[in-house]
Design a protein around this motif. Structure first.
Motif, mmCIF file in Angstrom:
data_model
loop_
_atom_site.group_PDB
_atom_site.id
_atom_site.type_symbol
_atom_site.label_atom_id
_atom_site.label_comp_id
_atom_site.label_asym_id
_atom_site.label_seq_id
_atom_site.Cartn_x
_atom_site.Cartn_y
_atom_site.Cartn_z
ATOM 1 N N VAL A 61 0.841 -1.196 0.000
ATOM 2 C CA VAL A 61 0.000 0.000 0.000
ATOM 3 C C VAL A 61 0.880 1.252 0.000
ATOM 4 O O VAL A 61 0.655 2.185 -0.781
ATOM 5 N N TYR A 77 -5.844 -0.466 -6.501
ATOM 6 C CA TYR A 77 -5.447 0.696 -5.695
ATOM 7 C C TYR A 77 -4.370 1.508 -6.410
ATOM 8 O O TYR A 77 -4.439 2.744 -6.472
ATOM 9 N N TRP A 114 -8.507 4.571 1.841
ATOM 10 C CA TRP A 114 -8.611 3.424 0.946
ATOM 11 C C TRP A 114 -7.575 2.365 1.308
ATOM 12 O O TRP A 114 -7.842 1.166 1.204
ATOM 13 N N LEU A 147 -8.362 -1.345 2.271
ATOM 14 C CA LEU A 147 -7.748 -2.439 1.513
ATOM 15 C C LEU A 147 -7.129 -3.465 2.459
ATOM 16 O O LEU A 147 -7.265 -4.678 2.247
#
Length: 386
Positions: free
Chosen positions: A33, A330, A347, A351
């Protein structure tokens, strides 16, 4: 006269090691991420060395395979306890169902990651080609760069992290065909040579780190094998030589130490990349064997801690193999400017927890039931895989 009992009895699970595998898998999700926001520049990343989780996984694999199978090759009551085919069936049943699920999930979500900036090939990939790549991916056979359908030249473009499963299978084949017979002295020599090769690469590579291994070209395959060899051999040696470190609250201290190795800032400057390479070599060669020895040396105390370790260990593999399907989406949103940094945090958190939920659902609704059925159908000894 009664027949000899050739059943292979299940062995103890190292619950702390299970828990550490889960900690590492969760850190991989966080790493991916965070990685999205810096274009792959690890010098600016919050979790700078999160990719080292793969090297830790390889070491755990060496330990677990040696523990689970070293003594199963010996004759018992006049009959061989396990053949090569028995071993390969066990490993395929353990690993392959989630490889298939990872590719199916990646295919299902593939077109949601279309992005002209970061994934230029997605929108132009026909469904027929997607189906072909999905079928190949389900076998864990890597695809050449010429067959890429995303633009990142991955050997598994639907389940990016499956590249390490390709090397995992190679390690298992090497173990079954030769390493299982090697003496500890021979393994020490091989481990020392592979450690030297790993260190040489890390202090000389222009990358300054051990990232790589996910493409089918000479350099990436070299990196993949360098990442595999020493950790797997070291894990085997920690088990075979019965290296155990007894530390109170081992799960806590091992988790903190493991996270620290992932999260420390990048060392050196663009002119002194060897410093970061040396750091990563020391972590892989010295620190990770200590963490494994600590995790194997103690039993977890307390019902809550035991459940936590078991849960995180159980979802670790499904989490690792499935989460990247969401990372692709993403990443596309970030690069196309559809998320502000503040939105990106929200987000990213969503996720993370969605990935855990998907992993748990895959575990309970698919992986465990399928493996139970495969065990009963194909393992006549009636023992589940390890």
């Amino acid at each position: 006269m009664s027949q000899p009992d050739t059943r292979i009895q299940p062995k103890q699970h190292f619950e702390i090691l299970d828990g550490l595998r889960g900690v590492a898998a969760m850190m991989v999700v966080i790493f991916h991420v965070c990685e999205t926001w810096n274009g792959g520049d690890h010098a600016r990343q919050i979790i700078n060395h999160g990719y080292l989780a793969v090297d830790f996984f390889f070491m755990l694999s060496g330990f677990v395979v040696a523990y689970a199978y070293d003594d199963r090759w010996q004759p018992a009551n006049g009959r061989q306890r396990m053949t090569l085919w028995d071993f390969f069936k066990r490993r395929i049943i353990r690993l392959q169902p989630m490889v298939i699920m990872g590719n199916l999930l990646g295919a299902l979500l593939f077109y949601l990651s279309a992005s002209p900036k970061i994934f230029p090939l997605v929108a132009t990939t026909p469904v027929s080609r997607l189906i072909l790549i999905t079928l190949i991916g389900c076998t864990v056979i890597p695809i050449p760069i010429s067959m890429d359908i995303r633009g990142w030249q991955e050997m598994h473009p639907l389940a990016g992290t499956a590249w390490s499963l390709f090397f995992e299978y190679i390690a298992n084949i090497a173990y079954a065909l030769g390493l299982r017979r090697a003496s500890n002295r021979v393994l020490v020599v091989f481990a020392a040579l592979s450690a030297a090769a790993l260190t040489h690469y890390l202090v000389t590579t222009p990358r300054g780190d051990i990232t790589g291994g996910w493409s089918v070209n000479a350099m990436e395959l070299k990196v993949g094998f360098l990442r595999l060899l020493y950790p797997f051999l070291a894990g085997m040696l920690v088990q075979r030589m019965h290296k155990r470190l007894h530390v109170r609250n081992a799960f806590l201290w091992c988790s903190l130490l493991l996270v620290l190795t992932f999260a420390l800032p990048r060392f050196g400057t663009p002119a002194t990349l060897w410093k970061n390479g040396l750091y990563e070599a020391l972590i892989i060669i010295l620190v990770y064997p200590v963490i494994v020895a600590m995790g194997a040396g103690e039993q977890i105390n307390g019902r809550t801690a035991t459940r936590l370790c078991r849960f995180s260990g159980a979802i670790s593999y499904p989490l690792y193999i499935t989460h990247y399907a969401l990372i692709y989406i993403y990443t596309a949103k970030v690069y196309d400017g559809k998320l502000t940094p503040a939105q990106g945090v929200g987000w990213g958190v969503a996720l993370f927890f969605t990935s855990i939920a998907i992993a748990y659902a895959c575990l309970k609704l698919y992986d465990e039931p399928l493996r139970r059925w495969l065990n009963k159908r194909f393992l006549l000894t009636g023992v589940t895989t390890t």
